[in-house]
Every structure is written in structure tokens, then in C-alpha cells.
Design an enzyme around this catalytic site. Structure first.
Site, PDB file in Angstrom:
ATOM      1  N   GLU A 256      83.911 -16.498  18.605  1.00 44.05           N
ATOM      2  CA  GLU A 256      83.572 -15.077  18.423  1.00 44.05           C
ATOM      3  C   GLU A 256      84.633 -14.292  17.655  1.00 44.05           C
ATOM      4  O   GLU A 256      85.181 -13.298  18.157  1.00 44.05           O
ATOM      5  CB  GLU A 256      83.294 -14.425  19.781  1.00 44.05           C
ATOM      6  CG  GLU A 256      82.104 -15.047  20.498  1.00 44.05           C
ATOM      7  CD  GLU A 256      81.721 -14.303  21.769  1.00 44.05           C
ATOM      8  OE1 GLU A 256      82.550 -13.534  22.286  1.00 44.05           O
ATOM      9  OE2 GLU A 256      80.568 -14.485  22.225  1.00 44.05           O
ATOM     10  N   GLU A 376      75.463 -19.665  21.870  1.00 49.54           N
ATOM     11  CA  GLU A 376      75.563 -19.036  23.186  1.00 49.54           C
ATOM     12  C   GLU A 376      74.390 -18.099  23.363  1.00 49.54           C
ATOM     13  O   GLU A 376      74.041 -17.345  22.444  1.00 49.54           O
ATOM     14  CB  GLU A 376      76.855 -18.205  23.341  1.00 49.54           C
ATOM     15  CG  GLU A 376      78.135 -19.000  23.484  1.00 49.54           C
ATOM     16  CD  GLU A 376      79.324 -18.099  23.823  1.00 49.54           C
ATOM     17  OE1 GLU A 376      79.108 -17.012  24.434  1.00 49.54           O
ATOM     18  OE2 GLU A 376      80.460 -18.455  23.470  1.00 49.54           O
TER      19      GLU A 376
END
Length: 475
Positions: A256, A376
Site C-alpha cells: 500500500e 486484499e
């Protein structure tokens, strides 16, 4: 009797000590752990995953993924008391027909850290010595004069336990491939904050900003050294260097990434280009992804309305621009509408999922011409109106879109739920974690996805026995 007999031998010929000690060590190790060694070096055959345009391929056949996240695997490999959870989770994933697990290959600076400080590694976390509590005869540890140094090392411990080595070996045993992430944008397990702190403590840091991770020459050198160490690591169980091991599906540069001090995206783009080239110079066998959340940035003005809210364009990342780099093999996207939006309505979240996923799949087909993985996704238990049945609906929308993409040979190549755990792991749970078999309806969703994908592309050799049980009974 035995002790006096051994004392006699020591007096007569000390050279027998290392031979006897080594032989007993080997014998004990084989009797205790021989089955595991056979499994590691035995029948499980895996090929490298390749890319052909927007499709992943294994042995010349399309490969669409039903996967999951268990970020905690390496951490659990350090302590003997928790190591069994690694095997339990990987075995459970295999029995569900799942094929790829995404997990952390980093732990920087903190408890059980793999990288203690720049360039210093804790070999316990790569591999761990453990005597399993066995009480050995005292003569076994008596070091005769002139004994070679390896004598003590062989007698000091009966078996060499591995952590990250062990995770990879266990995954191979169960036919599970791994996506290994190399650093965290967040502070958990060290992340870029730890790298910046190291540079600051050594008096070489350019800035105390976390984003200096992406441009400080000293920190770039720290990270490259770490990457090289991991990629060239020889697994002490298999004898295979990580870069040569097909158990590893892909490397992920960073979990991320955000660079909020440069909303233009130029800083992060430069970092991705530099690091992806560095990885490929060491390892051209494995696929590589960035680890993006999937937000569109200022270089993608036509897509900005797909973002949840306006702030998402100012994080310094840009899905299309970052993923288009030639050294990046596939794109990664996350799905967290309840964390990204102030709109609490559950039906809105379901509509967002479809819009978000279809937009990125279209980008993969038309702009990137690469696979897109939703690495995710999750629904939080902290939502005010949360009900477990909502998760099933949430998951089903995602899995259905991946299934339809696979049927049409589109770029949507797989989805990875965040996160799966086994029983007794409350400490590692967050507001997204689940033990999948505790809720039968949720368990069926994921096993049915394995069956649906296998009907399209065929079952992998590692799946066949499990899918017979899962899929044939449903026909």
C-alpha cells in the site's frame, strides 16, 4: 555402563566423538522429522507462474487465482509454540482449493525482527535452532580436545528450524504458492518509518519525513541491500535460492505505497521504476507487482470519479501510471469501501465494489494489457450495522466478478481475502479477520470459487485430490 564405556573410548581415541555425535544427531533428526524432510524434497512439483498478456499461465494453461492473506506466517515461524499454525493454515487453504497466499517477507527493527538494523539480519527469523526440549546424555556435549568446530554445532541442537525458510517449504509441501511483500508503507512490522529512523539515527538521513524512504540515497541503499539478501537467500531446508524457487508466485515491492508529500506522483513513480529494475536485475524468473491500493491519480483524470472520495487522488500513487512500467508484471488493487468512504450504507458499498473492480479490469484489458489482482479485500466488523451475512454478500460480489472475468479471459486474474486465521489467534486478528471454517456459508463461498475456476481452467496437480472432495459432490 554407557558413560564409562564412552569415557574409555574418549581416552583411547577422541576422534570417535564427532562421528558418534554426528551419527546420533542424524539418527534422532531423521526419526523425529524425517517425514517432513521427505515432504519438502519429495513429490510436490511446482512450475514458475508466467504471464501471457492479461493472463497468468502455469505449464501453458491459464491460471486464475482464488487466494488469501495470512500476513503473520513468518512471525509464527520464529517460536516453536506457534509454528504449527503455519502448517495448519496452509493445509486448510489447500483443502479449500486455494492456490496462492500473500504474506509478509519483512519484519524491520521490532520484536522478532528479521532485519535488526540496516544490513544486519537475525538468522533465527530466516532459520531457527531448536532442541525441542530433549535431554541428551551429558557425554554428547563433551567436546574433546582438537574437535572441529562443527562438532559442537551438530551436537548443540538436533534440528534446524526455519522461519521464512520454513514458510516457503511448508507452502511447497501443500502446493500453495506465495506472494511475498518486501516492505510496509505502514508502521506495522517496521515499514518505511523504521528505515527513515535508521538513517536518522546514523546521522545520514536527509529528512525525518517517512516519505524520504522513497528518495533518500542512504535509505535506497538500505532497502536494496535487504531486497538482494532476500532474493538471493538459500533456503536451508530445500537448498534452493529464493529467486530460483517456483513456490514463490511473485514479489511485491511494498504494501500500500503512499507518498503524500508529492501528490504529483513523480517521487513514487521514480522509486517504483528504480526498485523494479533492481529486482529484475537479480531475479527474472518471478513476477513482480507494486502492491498498490488502486487509487487513480492526477495522470488519470478520466478515472478520478471512480475513486471513493477526492482525497484518494492526492496520495502520490496512480494506478495506471504506476502499473504501466515495463518491469511490473501485473497490477494490484485493494478493496476497502468502509474504510475509504464516509457513506455507511451497505448497498452503496456493494455498488462501489462492482464499479471499482470493473474499472480496473477494463484498465488491465485496454490500458495496461496485464493481469489485475485484487490482493486484499475485506469488510470491517466495526461498521455500525455489521452483520456476518453482509460479509457473505460482500465476498460473493467480488468472487463473482473474478469468475466472470476468468470465463471471458479478461484481466481480472484473482482475489485475495483479508485475512484468514486459525483458531486461537485473537492477538493477530483485526476487524477483518476470519477463521473460514467457523461459518459454513462463508466457507462454501470460497470452496465453490475454487471449483468454478477449476472447471474453466482445469485443476492444478496439487488441487486434484482436494477438488474431488469439494466439487464432485456438488454436481
Amino acid at each position: 555402563m554407557i558413560k564409562s564405556h564412552m569415557n574409555g573410548m574418549a581416552g583411547g581415541n577422541g576422534v570417535l566423538y564427532p562421528i558418534i555425535g554426528f551419527s546420533l544427531c542424524v539418527a534422532f533428526t531423521y526419526m523425529s522429522f524425517g517425514d517432513m524432510w521427505v515432504d519438502i524434497r519429495g513429490e510436490t512439483k511446482l512450475s514458475f507462474v508466467e504471464r501471457n498478456g492479461t493472463q497468468f499461465m502455469v505449464d501453458g494453461k491459464p491460471f486464475n487465482i482464488n487466494g488469501w492473506n495470512s500476513y503473520w506466517l513468518m512471525d509464527h515461524g520464529v517460536d516453536e509454540s506457534s509454528r504449527s499454525r503455519i502448517s495448519a493454515m496452509l493445509q486448510a487453504g489447500a483443502k479449500m482449493g486455494l492456490t496462492v497466499c500473500r504474506t509478509w517477507a519483512f519484519n524491520d527493527g521490532g520484536y522478532n525482527a528479521l532485519q535488526i538494523s540496516p544490513g544486519r539480519f537475525d538468522e533465527r527469523v530466516f532459520r531457527r535452532f531448536c532442541c525441542t526440549g530433549l535431554v541428551y546424555p551429558t557425554w554428547l556435549f563433551a567436546v574433546p580436545p582438537g574437535a572441529p568446530i562443527w562438532y559442537l554445532s551438530f551436537n548443540a541442537c538436533a534440528f534446524l528450524w526455519q522461519s521464512l525458510d520454513h514458510v516457503i517449504a511448508e507452502a511447497r509441501k501443500h502446493g500453495i504458492r506465495l506472494i511475498l511483500s518486501l516492505v510496509n508503507n505502514l508502521q506495522a512490522y517496521g515499514g518505511k518509518t523504521q528505515y527513515v529512523q535508521w538513517a536518522w539515527e546514523e546521522g545520514v538521513g536527509l529528512s525525518a519525513s517517512n516519505d524520504s524512504f522513497f528518495y533518500d540515497p542512504s535509505i535506497l541503499r538500505y532497502f536494496k541491500n535487504y531486497v538482494k539478501t532476500v532474493l538471493t537467500r538459500k533456503n536451508t531446508l530445500s537448498g534452493i535460492e529464493y529467486r530460483d524457487d517456483p513456490t514463490i508466485f511473485a514479489w511485491e515491492l511494498i504494501n500500500e505505497p503512499r507518498c503524500m508529500t508529492d501528490a504529483s506522483g513523480d517521487t513514487l513513480q521514480d522509486w517504483i521504476e528504480e526498485m523494479s529494475n533492481f529486482v529484475k536485475a537479480i531475479d527474472r524468473k518471478h513476477l513482480l507487482t507494486v502492491g498498490l491500493e488502486g487509487f487513480y491519480g492526477p495522470k488519470s483524470p478520466k478515472r478520478l470519479t471512480v475513486n471513493t472520495e477526492f482525497w484518494a487522488a492526492d496520495l502520490g500513487s496512480d494506478f495506471i501510471r504506476n502499473s504501466k512500467i515495463s518491469t511490473i508484471d501485473f497490477a494490484s488493487v485493494h478493496i476497502y469501501p468502509d474504510h475509504w468512504s464516509h457513506t455507511p450504507d451497505f448497498e452503496y458499498k456493494l455498488k462501489f465494489i462492482s464499479k471499482w473492480m470493473l474499472s480496473h479490469i477494463e484498465d488491465g484489458d485496454k490500458e495496461l494489457k496485464k493481469p489485475v489482482m485484487f490482493t486484499e479485500f475485506g469488510l470491517s466488523t466495526e461498521n455500525k450495522d455489521f452483520d456476518p451475512s453482509q460479509r457473505d454478500r460482500f465476498y460473493k460480489v467480488i468472487l463473482d466478478i473474478i469468475y466472470k472475468s476468468a470465463k471471458k479471459q479478461k484481466s481480472g486474474a484473482g482475489a485475495f481475502v483479508w485475512q484468514f486465521l486459525v483458531e486461537g489467534m485473537e492477538k493477530y486478528n483485526d476487524d477483518f479477520g476470519i477463521v473460514p471454517w467457523e461459518r459454513p456459508s462463508t466457507y462454501r463461498l470460497f470452496t465453490e470459487q475454487s471449483c468454478r475456476l477449476a472447471r474453466i481452467q482445469g485443476a492444478l496437480p496439487s488441487q486434484k485430490e482436494h477438488l474431488k472432495r469439494l466439487c464432485w459432490q456438488r454436481r
